[in-house]
Scaffold this active site. Structure first.
Site, mmCIF file in Angstrom:
data_model
loop_
_atom_site.group_PDB
_atom_site.id
_atom_site.type_symbol
_atom_site.label_atom_id
_atom_site.label_comp_id
_atom_site.label_asym_id
_atom_site.label_seq_id
_atom_site.Cartn_x
_atom_site.Cartn_y
_atom_site.Cartn_z
ATOM 1 N N LYS A 43 0.829 -1.123 0.104
ATOM 2 C CA LYS A 43 -0.029 -0.007 0.114
ATOM 3 C C LYS A 43 0.866 1.305 0.047
ATOM 4 C CE LYS A 43 -2.446 -2.088 3.379
ATOM 5 N NZ LYS A 43 -3.048 -2.378 4.816
ATOM 6 N N GLU A 99 7.791 2.326 -6.115
ATOM 7 C CA GLU A 99 7.878 1.988 -5.001
ATOM 8 C C GLU A 99 8.218 3.549 -4.171
ATOM 9 O OE1 GLU A 99 7.136 0.327 -2.670
ATOM 10 O OE2 GLU A 99 8.374 -1.436 -2.086
ATOM 11 N N ASP A 100 7.533 3.383 -2.568
ATOM 12 C CA ASP A 100 7.845 4.361 -1.914
ATOM 13 C C ASP A 100 9.170 4.508 -1.506
ATOM 14 O OD1 ASP A 100 7.626 1.814 -0.322
ATOM 15 O OD2 ASP A 100 6.094 2.662 0.875
ATOM 16 N N ASP A 103 14.694 0.313 1.361
ATOM 17 C CA ASP A 103 15.428 0.184 2.381
ATOM 18 C C ASP A 103 16.434 -0.868 2.417
ATOM 19 O OD1 ASP A 103 15.120 1.042 5.325
ATOM 20 O OD2 ASP A 103 14.858 -1.055 5.513
ATOM 21 N N PHE A 152 13.112 6.380 10.858
ATOM 22 C CA PHE A 152 11.933 5.704 10.447
ATOM 23 C C PHE A 152 10.978 7.026 9.852
ATOM 24 C CE2 PHE A 152 7.953 3.655 10.381
ATOM 25 C CZ PHE A 152 8.207 2.386 9.761
ATOM 26 N N ASP A 159 3.725 4.010 6.288
ATOM 27 C CA ASP A 159 3.027 3.981 7.449
ATOM 28 C C ASP A 159 4.067 3.668 8.752
ATOM 29 O OD1 ASP A 159 3.394 1.265 6.409
ATOM 30 O OD2 ASP A 159 2.164 0.488 8.129
ATOM 31 N N ARG A 165 -0.288 7.113 7.098
ATOM 32 C CA ARG A 165 -0.232 6.948 5.385
ATOM 33 C C ARG A 165 -0.787 8.266 4.822
ATOM 34 N NH1 ARG A 165 1.367 2.184 3.756
ATOM 35 N NH2 ARG A 165 0.442 0.167 5.128
HETATM 36 P P1 IMP Z 1 13.199 -3.248 1.778
HETATM 37 O O1 IMP Z 1 13.880 -2.426 0.772
HETATM 38 O O2 IMP Z 1 13.100 -4.580 1.036
HETATM 39 O O3 IMP Z 1 13.955 -3.587 3.352
HETATM 40 O O4 IMP Z 1 11.704 -2.978 2.299
HETATM 41 C C1 IMP Z 1 11.361 -1.658 1.964
HETATM 42 C C2 IMP Z 1 9.834 -1.583 2.510
HETATM 43 O O5 IMP Z 1 9.941 -1.388 3.837
HETATM 44 C C3 IMP Z 1 9.218 -0.275 1.926
HETATM 45 O O6 IMP Z 1 8.440 -0.750 0.955
HETATM 46 C C4 IMP Z 1 8.546 -0.070 2.830
HETATM 47 O O7 IMP Z 1 7.317 -0.596 3.051
HETATM 48 C C5 IMP Z 1 9.137 -0.374 4.155
HETATM 49 N N1 IMP Z 1 9.988 0.723 5.061
HETATM 50 C C6 IMP Z 1 11.354 0.899 4.923
HETATM 51 N N2 IMP Z 1 11.667 1.913 5.454
HETATM 52 C C7 IMP Z 1 10.574 2.535 5.954
HETATM 53 C C8 IMP Z 1 10.297 3.841 6.896
HETATM 54 O O8 IMP Z 1 11.075 4.559 7.176
HETATM 55 N N3 IMP Z 1 9.030 3.873 7.179
HETATM 56 C C9 IMP Z 1 8.084 3.217 6.644
HETATM 57 N N4 IMP Z 1 8.048 1.995 5.892
HETATM 58 C C10 IMP Z 1 9.418 1.719 5.566
HETATM 59 MG MG MG Z 2 6.213 -0.824 0.545
#
Ligand code: IMP
Ligand code: MG
Length: 179
Positions: A43, A99-100, A103, A152, A159, A165
């Site tokens: 989402k 993608e948002d 990470d 964070f 979220d 959100r």
């Molecule tokens: P990754 O890159 O596989 O570790 O995952 C990325 C996902 O983790 C994103 O799509 C977000 O849903 C979540 N995420 C990572 N950092 C944050 C943050 O600072 N706030 C909220 N969600 C986050």
């Molecule tokens: Mg996400």
């Protein structure tokens, strides 16, 4: 107020709107006549995706996916779990994933490996935010809004426990909220 839960605002509603419009204009230039499929990852990227497509000034198709890379814990499972697939058949199509935030990179890296097996004509990543300090696997971000610190973040789709959100800005959540 929801903003009372933030230590600071990183990006205001106005700054986000400006950057999203710039990214949309870049995509417009690169995809003229290619009728790309833009796939938003739900989402978190719902807000970003629906905003950016209004700055993609060339025919395109909108789609969404829901994916997760993690099981019950926080350790990566190594494979991506598709909880909702895209409706479009992407074989031979130009695909842009929206993608948002990137990470660790594990979710997008796994998703890209899976999507490549469907033989799209091209596959690119558009991410509003990137936390480079947290990267565990290399991910190429073709269209990136901003590099952000290892904090964070919430708002504009991001979220904490499904909250925040709907904040129009992006801010750093007070650690006392989640610890
Ligand atoms: P990754 O890159 O596989 O570790 O995952 C990325 C996902 O983790 C994103 O799509 C977000 O849903 C979540 N995420 C990572 N950092 C944050 C943050 O600072 N706030 C909220 N969600 C986050
Ligand atoms: Mg996400």
């Amino acid at each position: 107020m929801m903003t009372d839960d933030l230590t600071s605002v990183l990006f205001t509603e106005e700054q986000i709107a400006k950057r999203v419009a710039e990214l949309g204009a870049e995509i417009t230039r690169d995809y003229e006549g290619k009728n790309p499929v833009v796939i938003g990852i739900l989402k978190g990227a719902a807000t970003f995706t629906t905003d950016i497509i209004r700055h993609i000034n060339t025919p395109m198709q909108l789609d969404f996916m829901i994916v997760s890379s993690y099981g019950a814990g926080t350790k990566s499972s190594g494979t991506v779990r598709i909880r909702k697939d895209a409706d479009a058949d992407i074989r031979g199509r130009h695909v842009i994933i929206c993608e948002d935030i990137i990470d660790s990179g594990i979710t997008m890296s796994n998703l890209f490996e899976m999507l490549k097996t469907r033989k799209p004509a091209s596959l690119k990543l558009c991410a509003l935010l990137s936390k480079l300090a947290r990267r565990e696997v290399e991910v190429k971000i073709d269209y990136c809004g901003w590099e952000v610190p290892d904090e964070f973040l919430v708002g504009y789709g991001l979220d904490y426990a499904e909250q925040y959100r709907n904040l129009p800005c992006i801010g750093i959540l007070k650690p006392e909220i989640y610890s």
